[in-house]
Design a protein around this motif. Structure first.
Motif, mmCIF file in Angstrom:
data_model
loop_
_atom_site.group_PDB
_atom_site.id
_atom_site.type_symbol
_atom_site.label_atom_id
_atom_site.label_comp_id
_atom_site.label_asym_id
_atom_site.label_seq_id
_atom_site.Cartn_x
_atom_site.Cartn_y
_atom_site.Cartn_z
ATOM 1 N N TRP A 127 4.588 3.099 3.748
ATOM 2 C CA TRP A 127 4.330 4.377 4.284
ATOM 3 C C TRP A 127 5.248 5.619 4.293
ATOM 4 C CZ3 TRP A 127 -0.007 4.781 7.382
ATOM 5 C CH2 TRP A 127 -0.307 6.076 8.315
ATOM 6 N N CYS A 155 0.858 -1.193 0.047
ATOM 7 C CA CYS A 155 0.010 -0.052 -0.054
ATOM 8 C C CYS A 155 0.845 1.303 -0.053
ATOM 9 C CB CYS A 155 -0.852 -0.082 1.175
ATOM 10 S SG CYS A 155 -2.422 1.000 1.108
ATOM 11 N N CYS A 211 -1.393 -2.875 4.220
ATOM 12 C CA CYS A 211 -2.076 -1.748 4.343
ATOM 13 C C CYS A 211 -2.332 -1.551 5.872
ATOM 14 C CB CYS A 211 -3.367 -1.783 3.743
ATOM 15 S SG CYS A 211 -4.391 -0.188 3.667
ATOM 16 N N ARG A 212 -1.715 -0.276 6.411
ATOM 17 C CA ARG A 212 -2.102 0.055 7.768
ATOM 18 C C ARG A 212 -3.349 0.311 7.975
ATOM 19 N NH1 ARG A 212 0.140 -2.602 9.690
ATOM 20 N NH2 ARG A 212 0.539 -3.428 7.721
ATOM 21 N N CYS A 213 -4.042 0.998 7.149
ATOM 22 C CA CYS A 213 -5.754 1.537 7.238
ATOM 23 C C CYS A 213 -6.443 0.263 7.447
ATOM 24 C CB CYS A 213 -5.966 2.346 6.361
ATOM 25 S SG CYS A 213 -5.032 3.867 6.425
ATOM 26 N N CYS A 242 -1.341 8.353 3.476
ATOM 27 C CA CYS A 242 -2.527 7.853 2.454
ATOM 28 C C CYS A 242 -3.689 8.415 2.746
ATOM 29 C CB CYS A 242 -2.433 6.409 2.818
ATOM 30 S SG CYS A 242 -3.186 6.108 4.429
ATOM 31 N N HIS A 243 -4.689 8.256 1.707
ATOM 32 C CA HIS A 243 -5.974 9.047 1.881
ATOM 33 C C HIS A 243 -6.710 8.320 3.121
ATOM 34 C CE1 HIS A 243 -5.931 5.253 -0.698
ATOM 35 N NE2 HIS A 243 -7.068 5.066 -0.259
ATOM 36 N N GLY A 244 -6.302 7.069 3.560
ATOM 37 C CA GLY A 244 -7.242 6.477 4.486
ATOM 38 C C GLY A 244 -6.878 6.930 5.947
ATOM 39 N N ALA A 245 -5.696 7.324 6.179
ATOM 40 C CA ALA A 245 -4.921 7.420 7.335
ATOM 41 C C ALA A 245 -5.676 8.184 8.446
ATOM 42 C CB ALA A 245 -3.516 8.069 7.160
HETATM 43 FE FE1 FES Z 1 -3.498 1.717 2.860
HETATM 44 FE FE2 FES Z 1 -3.671 3.755 4.617
HETATM 45 S S1 FES Z 1 -4.766 3.146 2.760
HETATM 46 S S2 FES Z 1 -1.927 2.618 4.482
#
Ligand code: FES
Length: 387
Positions: free
Chosen positions: A258, A254, A328-330, A274-277
């Motif tokens: 990071w 992802c 992916c962290r999110c 990232c867009h989700g963080a």
């Molecule tokens: Fe994958 Fe945040 S969308 S790390």
């Protein structure tokens, strides 16, 4: 590279930090559509005030000085910003390659001309489906489809490559042939057939959106057949098929890691890797308080998952960690409650069971489109991102 010098034995290894080559400017969370797979928050009031034109100029300037080369203008719907042409002009002066990522709603020939004059390089229009009824239902707008078709043709007529993005899911993926036919009829140059990724509203609607494995395999086979046939006919269109990682046994790399090359600045100036963080329980810096240089190299948020030191097992000793960075962290946070866990998509994750369960839910789901939760005011309390 980690140092092995004996005099540095006590110093924790610092990951090498790449340049923020890709800058994403999320200009606004406002959007006239209400897609049930949107990754953005709806509670605009809970987010800070949008950055001003001057503040964006400063972000763009700093990004360029730090080596950023690609710039995406997105949202929400970036067209609702009245200063978009000004921002494009500044980005061009600074030497960015610029990309406008839009639903096409609110676009006019006059705007296309103004953006072209300002130096915009690329426009990508997203569609919800291949026919008006499904498209407009998903978008929550009765005129969305016709407007998109008209704007796609107009974009091409003004000399841009036609880049279309179709978000696919269990309610439209069986029509992949109709989607591709539409793209061919529009003389598209690039088409992204992207199965929706499960963040934000899409995660809320996952049972109603995740296709079955059979649906995906069929759609990919049909896409491959079209690709071969169109190439044989001399049609230069590029079809890119993106599967959801829920059907993989190894996680995606992802953001290519990071804080390695991707920097998002949200409407209120919060900077994210990232867009989700934004949903993570991690403090992220704001461009109103810190320089982009500090944010990228020194902030806690951008260093939190850089490199390999943060990794738990099984990632830490995995010989694929330099390939997928633990995933992916999110997604790890959404599915296990802890962003430092291995992404459960990985077959080696102790929590891979949640992915197997999601696949099984998709196999047996029966809900129709009408049962999806749409991104609108009535549902706003269901999803927020911390401000
Ligand atoms: Fe994958 Fe945040 S969308 S790390």
């Amino acid at each position: 590279m980690h140092s092995t010098g004996s005099n540095l034995a006590e110093v924790p290894p610092k990951p090498a930090v790449g340049l923020p080559l890709w800058l994403l400017a999320e200009l606004t969370y406002r959007c006239p559509l209400q897609c049930p797979y949107c990754s953005n928050p709806l509670d605009f009031a809970a987010q800070g005030k949008e950055l001003t034109t001057e503040e964006w100029f400063s972000v763009l300037r700093q990004g360029r000085e730090m080596g950023a080369a690609q710039l995406g203008f997105s949202g929400g719907e970036p067209l609702v910003r009245q200063d978009l042409a000004e921002l494009i002009g500044e980005a061009r002066r600074l030497g960015y390659y610029t990309n406008l990522i839009t639903s096409g709603i609110g676009l006019t020939e006059q705007k296309i001309r103004a953006f072209k004059d300002a130096g915009l390089d690329h426009i990508q229009i997203s569609f919800q489906a291949s026919d008006a009824q499904v498209n407009d239902m998903l978008a929550g707008s009765k005129k969305a489809f016709d407007q998109k078709l008209e704007m796609a043709r107009m974009v091409k007529a003004h000399g841009y490559p036609m880049v279309l993005n179709f978000v696919t899911h269990r309610h439209n993926i069986d029509n992949i042939d109709r989607i591709i036919e539409l793209c061919v009829a529009l003389e598209a140059d690039f088409v992204e057939l992207a199965t929706c990724q499960f963040y934000g509203w899409a995660q809320l609607n996952r049972v109603g959106l995740l296709p079955t494995r059979e649906q995906l395999e069929r759609a990919e086979r049909i896409t491959n057949e079209y690709r071969a046939r169109l190439a044989a006919e001399g049609n230069p269109v590029k079809l890119i098929f993106v599967t959801p990682d829920y059907y993989e046994e190894r996680p995606k790399a992802c953001m290519k890691g990071w804080g390695s090359m991707f920097l998002t600045v949200t409407p209120d100036g919060t900077a994210l890797p990232c867009h989700g963080a934004r949903q993570l329980p991690v403090a992220f810096p704001n461009v109103r308080d810190h320089s982009l240089h500090h944010i990228w190299y020194d902030s806690f948020g951008f260093n939190r998952f850089r490199g390999y030191e943060w990794m738990p097992e099984p990632c830490r000793s995995c010989d694929e960690k330099e390939k997928d960075f633990g995933g992916c962290r999110c997604q790890a946070f959404m599915l296990t409650g802890d962003a430092s866990n291995t992404d459960p998509v990985c077959g080696k994750s102790p929590r891979h069971d949640v992915i197997l369960k999601a696949r099984e839910e998709a196999r047996t789901a029966t809900a129709g489109i009408g049962q999806l939760t749409f991104r609108n005011a009535r549902n706003s309390h269901l999803i927020t991102k911390k401000g």
